[in-house]
Design a protein around this motif. Structure first.
Motif, PDB file in Angstrom:
ATOM      1  N   ARG A   6       0.917  -1.272   0.294  1.00 42.05           N
ATOM      2  CA  ARG A   6       0.179   0.209   0.590  1.00 42.05           C
ATOM      3  C   ARG A   6       0.856   1.418   0.330  1.00 42.05           C
ATOM      4  O   ARG A   6       0.760   2.309  -0.679  1.00 42.05           O
ATOM      5  CB  ARG A   6      -0.769   0.132   1.299  1.00 42.05           C
ATOM      6  CG  ARG A   6      -2.304  -1.540   0.621  1.00 42.05           C
ATOM      7  CD  ARG A   6      -3.055  -0.414   2.008  1.00 42.05           C
ATOM      8  NE  ARG A   6      -2.803  -0.579   3.048  1.00 42.05           N
ATOM      9  CZ  ARG A   6      -2.546  -1.442   4.239  1.00 42.05           C
ATOM     10  NH1 ARG A   6      -3.078  -2.763   4.481  1.00 42.05           N
ATOM     11  NH2 ARG A   6      -2.021  -1.182   5.439  1.00 42.05           N
ATOM     12  N   LEU A   7       2.028   1.014   0.950  1.00 39.75           N
ATOM     13  CA  LEU A   7       3.005   2.636   1.218  1.00 39.75           C
ATOM     14  C   LEU A   7       3.321   2.396  -0.502  1.00 39.75           C
ATOM     15  O   LEU A   7       3.536   3.632  -1.199  1.00 39.75           O
ATOM     16  CB  LEU A   7       3.615   2.259   2.036  1.00 39.75           C
ATOM     17  CG  LEU A   7       4.773   3.127   1.970  1.00 39.75           C
ATOM     18  CD1 LEU A   7       4.285   5.000   2.528  1.00 39.75           C
ATOM     19  CD2 LEU A   7       5.778   2.593   2.814  1.00 39.75           C
ATOM     20  N   SER A   8       3.844   1.736  -0.797  1.00 37.74           N
ATOM     21  CA  SER A   8       4.790   1.511  -3.041  1.00 37.74           C
ATOM     22  C   SER A   8       3.695   2.165  -3.454  1.00 37.74           C
ATOM     23  O   SER A   8       3.751   3.396  -3.912  1.00 37.74           O
ATOM     24  CB  SER A   8       5.390  -0.361  -2.988  1.00 37.74           C
ATOM     25  OG  SER A   8       5.653   0.425  -4.178  1.00 37.74           O
ATOM     26  N   GLN A  17       0.525  11.991  -9.327  1.00 38.61           N
ATOM     27  CA  GLN A  17      -0.662  13.103  -9.632  1.00 38.61           C
ATOM     28  C   GLN A  17       0.002  14.577  -9.528  1.00 38.61           C
ATOM     29  O   GLN A  17      -0.513  14.978 -10.503  1.00 38.61           O
ATOM     30  CB  GLN A  17      -1.062  12.731  -8.447  1.00 38.61           C
ATOM     31  CG  GLN A  17      -2.747  11.158  -8.737  1.00 38.61           C
ATOM     32  CD  GLN A  17      -3.507  11.876  -7.553  1.00 38.61           C
ATOM     33  OE1 GLN A  17      -3.135  11.432  -7.061  1.00 38.61           O
ATOM     34  NE2 GLN A  17      -4.139  10.726  -7.825  1.00 38.61           N
ATOM     35  N   ARG A  18       1.619  14.575  -9.402  1.00 38.68           N
ATOM     36  CA  ARG A  18       2.029  15.423  -9.023  1.00 38.68           C
ATOM     37  C   ARG A  18       2.643  15.722 -10.701  1.00 38.68           C
ATOM     38  O   ARG A  18       3.680  16.475 -10.608  1.00 38.68           O
ATOM     39  CB  ARG A  18       2.657  16.460  -8.231  1.00 38.68           C
ATOM     40  CG  ARG A  18       1.855  16.288  -7.016  1.00 38.68           C
ATOM     41  CD  ARG A  18       2.432  16.364  -5.541  1.00 38.68           C
ATOM     42  NE  ARG A  18       1.572  16.204  -3.912  1.00 38.68           N
ATOM     43  CZ  ARG A  18       0.359  15.525  -3.900  1.00 38.68           C
ATOM     44  NH1 ARG A  18      -0.204  14.766  -4.653  1.00 38.68           N
ATOM     45  NH2 ARG A  18      -0.455  16.121  -3.457  1.00 38.68           N
ATOM     46  N   ARG A  19       2.933  14.740 -10.987  1.00 37.83           N
ATOM     47  CA  ARG A  19       4.351  14.519 -12.313  1.00 37.83           C
ATOM     48  C   ARG A  19       5.537  15.158 -11.559  1.00 37.83           C
ATOM     49  O   ARG A  19       6.030  15.723 -12.577  1.00 37.83           O
ATOM     50  CB  ARG A  19       4.092  15.603 -13.722  1.00 37.83           C
ATOM     51  CG  ARG A  19       1.750  15.634 -13.668  1.00 37.83           C
ATOM     52  CD  ARG A  19       1.595  16.588 -15.400  1.00 37.83           C
ATOM     53  NE  ARG A  19       0.706  16.091 -16.225  1.00 37.83           N
ATOM     54  CZ  ARG A  19      -0.165  16.552 -15.922  1.00 37.83           C
ATOM     55  NH1 ARG A  19      -0.782  16.918 -15.065  1.00 37.83           N
ATOM     56  NH2 ARG A  19      -0.509  15.770 -16.259  1.00 37.83           N
ATOM     57  N   TRP A  20       5.843  14.713 -10.760  1.00 42.83           N
ATOM     58  CA  TRP A  20       7.137  14.712 -10.453  1.00 42.83           C
ATOM     59  C   TRP A  20       7.743  13.480 -10.971  1.00 42.83           C
ATOM     60  O   TRP A  20       7.417  12.023 -10.585  1.00 42.83           O
ATOM     61  CB  TRP A  20       7.056  14.486  -8.699  1.00 42.83           C
ATOM     62  CG  TRP A  20       6.541  16.080  -8.429  1.00 42.83           C
ATOM     63  CD1 TRP A  20       6.424  17.291  -8.967  1.00 42.83           C
ATOM     64  CD2 TRP A  20       6.794  16.582  -6.659  1.00 42.83           C
ATOM     65  NE1 TRP A  20       6.288  18.644  -7.955  1.00 42.83           N
ATOM     66  CE2 TRP A  20       6.042  17.332  -6.683  1.00 42.83           C
ATOM     67  CE3 TRP A  20       6.770  15.961  -5.620  1.00 42.83           C
ATOM     68  CZ2 TRP A  20       6.380  18.662  -5.756  1.00 42.83           C
ATOM     69  CZ3 TRP A  20       6.971  16.565  -4.658  1.00 42.83           C
ATOM     70  CH2 TRP A  20       6.213  17.558  -4.204  1.00 42.83           C
ATOM     71  N   SER A  21       9.536  13.141 -10.154  1.00 39.21           N
ATOM     72  CA  SER A  21       9.590  12.011 -10.388  1.00 39.21           C
ATOM     73  C   SER A  21      10.521  11.490  -9.564  1.00 39.21           C
ATOM     74  O   SER A  21       9.726  12.945  -8.543  1.00 39.21           O
ATOM     75  CB  SER A  21      11.559  12.106 -11.853  1.00 39.21           C
ATOM     76  OG  SER A  21      12.172  13.238 -10.538  1.00 39.21           O
ATOM     77  N   GLN A  22      11.111  10.838  -9.387  1.00 36.89           N
ATOM     78  CA  GLN A  22      11.497  10.273  -7.842  1.00 36.89           C
ATOM     79  C   GLN A  22      12.613  11.069  -7.078  1.00 36.89           C
ATOM     80  O   GLN A  22      12.399  11.691  -6.273  1.00 36.89           O
ATOM     81  CB  GLN A  22      11.791   8.700  -7.930  1.00 36.89           C
ATOM     82  CG  GLN A  22      11.360   7.990  -8.091  1.00 36.89           C
ATOM     83  CD  GLN A  22      11.717   6.098  -8.355  1.00 36.89           C
ATOM     84  OE1 GLN A  22      12.916   6.167  -8.181  1.00 36.89           O
ATOM     85  NE2 GLN A  22      11.294   5.309  -8.779  1.00 36.89           N
ATOM     86  N   ALA A  23      13.270  11.958  -8.151  1.00 39.90           N
ATOM     87  CA  ALA A  23      14.720  12.436  -8.423  1.00 39.90           C
ATOM     88  C   ALA A  23      13.766  14.511  -7.522  1.00 39.90           C
ATOM     89  O   ALA A  23      14.040  14.381  -6.076  1.00 39.90           O
ATOM     90  CB  ALA A  23      15.342  12.939  -9.239  1.00 39.90           C
ATOM     91  N   ILE A  39      11.834   1.831  -1.265  1.00 36.13           N
ATOM     92  CA  ILE A  39      10.418   2.198  -1.244  1.00 36.13           C
ATOM     93  C   ILE A  39       9.712   2.030  -2.383  1.00 36.13           C
ATOM     94  O   ILE A  39       8.871   1.385  -1.949  1.00 36.13           O
ATOM     95  CB  ILE A  39       9.839   3.906  -0.459  1.00 36.13           C
ATOM     96  CG1 ILE A  39      10.900   3.814   1.122  1.00 36.13           C
ATOM     97  CG2 ILE A  39       8.916   3.711   0.450  1.00 36.13           C
ATOM     98  CD1 ILE A  39      10.953   5.561   1.508  1.00 36.13           C
ATOM     99  N   GLU A  40       9.690   2.627  -3.244  1.00 33.97           N
ATOM    100  CA  GLU A  40       8.923   2.412  -4.257  1.00 33.97           C
ATOM    101  C   GLU A  40       8.528   1.151  -4.671  1.00 33.97           C
ATOM    102  O   GLU A  40       7.662   0.506  -5.341  1.00 33.97           O
ATOM    103  CB  GLU A  40       9.210   3.166  -5.507  1.00 33.97           C
ATOM    104  CG  GLU A  40       8.406   4.754  -5.137  1.00 33.97           C
ATOM    105  CD  GLU A  40       7.770   5.503  -6.656  1.00 33.97           C
ATOM    106  OE1 GLU A  40       8.419   4.778  -7.170  1.00 33.97           O
ATOM    107  OE2 GLU A  40       7.221   6.725  -6.322  1.00 33.97           O
ATOM    108  N   SER A  41       9.791   0.392  -4.719  1.00 36.34           N
ATOM    109  CA  SER A  41      10.304  -0.967  -5.154  1.00 36.34           C
ATOM    110  C   SER A  41       9.695  -1.800  -4.142  1.00 36.34           C
ATOM    111  O   SER A  41      10.183  -3.240  -3.987  1.00 36.34           O
ATOM    112  CB  SER A  41      11.211  -0.858  -5.823  1.00 36.34           C
ATOM    113  OG  SER A  41      12.300  -0.549  -4.844  1.00 36.34           O
TER     114      SER A  41
END
Length: 72
Positions: A6-8, A17-23, A39-41
């Motif tokens: 769920r967190l990921s 949604q914010r169109r942000w990259s991980q960076a 975290i995402e993985s």
């Protein structure tokens, strides 16, 4: 779905949604890009402080990162 999943999923969805990259999220939260990626993985579990920093950067509540989330 596990809390890690769920967190990921929620983190990725809210970031995109914010169109942000991980960076970009890393920059806004003060965390390393590698931390966001892990975290995402579902490779790493963040600390409570990390969750708070990510939530603040995304302008959401910490619970929004952990709860079952229905996209709008």
């Amino acid at each position: 779905m596990s809390i890690r999943s769920r967190l990921s999923s929620n983190l990725r969805l809210l970031r995109l949604q914010r169109r942000w990259s991980q960076a970009e999220l890393a920059n806004h939260s003060g965390l390393e890009c590698k931390t966001i990626r892990l975290i995402e993985s579902e490779t790493a579990l963040p600390t409570i402080e990390d969750i708070d920093r990510i939530a603040s950067a995304l302008e959401v509540n910490c619970s929004d990162l952990l709860d079952e989330f229905e996209p709008e």
